[in-house]
Design an enzyme around this catalytic site. Structure first.
Site, short mmCIF file in Angstrom:
data_model
loop_
_atom_site.label_atom_id
_atom_site.label_comp_id
_atom_site.label_asym_id
_atom_site.label_seq_id
_atom_site.Cartn_x
_atom_site.Cartn_y
_atom_site.Cartn_z
N GLY A 158 47.43 46.29 38.90
CA GLY A 158 46.85 47.57 39.32
C GLY A 158 46.61 47.52 40.82
O GLY A 158 47.16 46.66 41.54
N ILE A 160 44.07 46.59 42.66
CA ILE A 160 43.47 45.37 43.23
C ILE A 160 44.49 44.23 43.18
O ILE A 160 44.66 43.49 44.16
CB ILE A 160 42.16 44.99 42.50
N THR A 234 38.10 37.57 39.47
CA THR A 234 37.16 38.54 40.03
C THR A 234 37.14 39.80 39.16
O THR A 234 36.65 40.84 39.60
CB THR A 234 37.57 38.95 41.47
N ARG A 236 36.71 40.33 35.00
CA ARG A 236 35.59 40.29 34.07
C ARG A 236 35.61 38.93 33.35
O ARG A 236 36.68 38.41 33.02
CB ARG A 236 35.68 41.39 33.02
N GLU A 265 26.19 37.44 32.26
CA GLU A 265 25.66 37.52 33.63
C GLU A 265 24.21 37.94 33.60
O GLU A 265 23.89 38.90 32.87
CB GLU A 265 26.50 38.49 34.47
N HIS A 284 29.17 37.77 40.91
CA HIS A 284 29.75 39.12 40.72
C HIS A 284 29.58 39.95 42.00
O HIS A 284 28.90 40.99 42.00
CB HIS A 284 29.10 39.82 39.52
C1 GLV Z 1 32.66 45.81 39.55
O1 GLV Z 1 32.81 44.84 38.87
C2 GLV Z 1 33.02 47.12 39.17
O2 GLV Z 1 33.48 47.33 38.03
O3 GLV Z 1 32.85 48.03 39.99
#
Ligand code: GLV
Length: 326
Positions: A158, A160, A234, A236, A265, A284
């Site tokens: 995607g 990111i 980074t 989940r 978390e 996070h």
């Molecule tokens: C961060 O983890 C988000 O989903 O914005």
């Protein structure tokens, strides 16, 4: 009658102030995050909710909030929200894609570099006073793993994942990727998941957490990763089996990891990843720059403002609710 909305945290950005022109706004002022029972109490009777990813918007909460007409989360991920319960009521869910892409890609790349070059270990070494005259420098002192010339595997291509791929290309890496629905991205070679695991010196996770991706990197797939690889997550926590990962790192099958997200978390003190020096940890903070957080808050506010004005949210996760309304 003026509508009532609940905002579960004070938010940065400018747009949040515009909400109070349209509705009575109840902002949870803390201390800390809004507890689940306060959320349930305060949301009853509200028309809208502006929340964070730490707020569990469960089916039970949705059912206990009969007046709810929209939810706007200041997050791109929505795994904290029961979307099917919202869909059943035709309630739109706003989220904040796009604005955090580059910031989160920076975090992934920072963890990748830090894990490859043992930056956390080195930092501790210097702070603890272990760096002395007799070990000042030697050919094998704090040697790490080269990034340039290595292969990066992007798991989830995607926005990111693509931003991480661009960074990798600039660092002289070969970039492979796997996406559930294959995507053609210049400079990125699409491969099967098996090839991605077997060939990547660095593997960076960029998938949403869904029923399909939960546990995707379990013990079997971690064992199938290239020996000596580095895993970066980074996305989940629930996507990666943390115990299997810790075992692979402890046994030297994997070289290192950079982990920003955890199954639970805040991460419990007995999580085995915390005991490993070759894991770079972060709490996070993928999108955590002041500018990006302000953009996310503005986007969450704009989604809520649109809903209050009876318009479609500009960034709606479940736009089918509008179609279903006809
Ligand atoms: C961060 O983890 C988000 O989903 O914005």
């Amino acid at each position: 009658m003026r509508k009532k909305i609940l905002v579960t945290h004070t938010l940065p950005g400018e747009r949040i102030h515009a909400l109070s022109e349209l509705a009575d706004v109840n902002v949870w002022l803390g201390p800390g995050l809004m507890p689940a029972d306060s959320l349930r109490e305060e949301l009853a009777g509200c028309h809208g909710l502006v929340c964070l990813l730490t707020d569990q918007v469960s089916r039970e909460l949705i059912e206990a909030s009969p007046d709810l007409t929209f939810v706007s989360s200041m997050s791109v991920g929505v795994d904290h929200v029961d979307v099917s319960a919202l869909n059943a009521r035709g309630i739109p869910l706003g989220h904040t894609p796009g604005v955090l892409v580059e910031t989160t890609a920076d975090t992934a790349f920072a963890l990748l570099l830090a894990a490859a070059r043992r930056i956390s270990e080195a930092d501790c070494f210097v702070r603890q006073g272990a760096w002395r005259r007799e070990n000042r420098w030697s050919p094998d002192f704090f040697t790490g793993k080269d990034v340039s010339g290595a292969t990066l595997g992007v798991l989830g291509l995607g926005a990111i994942g693509q931003a991480v791929a661009r960074r990798a290309a600039a660092f002289g890496m070969r970039v492979l990727a796997w996406n559930r629905s294959p995507r053609e991205v210049p400079g990125v070679t699409a491969v099967s998941l098996e090839e991605l695991l077997a060939e990547s010196d660095f593997l960076s996770v960029h998938l949403a957490l869904t029923d399909e991706t939960r546990g995707l990197l379990g013990a079997g797939r971690i064992a199938a990763m290239k020996p000596g690889a580095v895993l970066v997550n980074t996305a989940r926590g629930g996507i990666v089996d943390e115990h299997a990962l810790a075992e692979a790192l402890g046994q030297g099958q994997l070289y290192a990891a950079g982990i920003d997200v955890f199954e639970e978390e805040p991460v419990p003190a007995d999580n085995p990843l915390l005991a490993l020096p070759n894991v770079v940890l972060a709490p996070h903070i993928g999108s955590a720059t002041a500018a990006t957080r302000a953009r996310m808050a503005d986007m969450a506010a704009n989604n809520a403002i649109a809903a209050l004005n009876g318009e479609a949210m500009p960034h709606c996760f479940n736009p089918e609710v509008y179609r279903d309304r006809g």
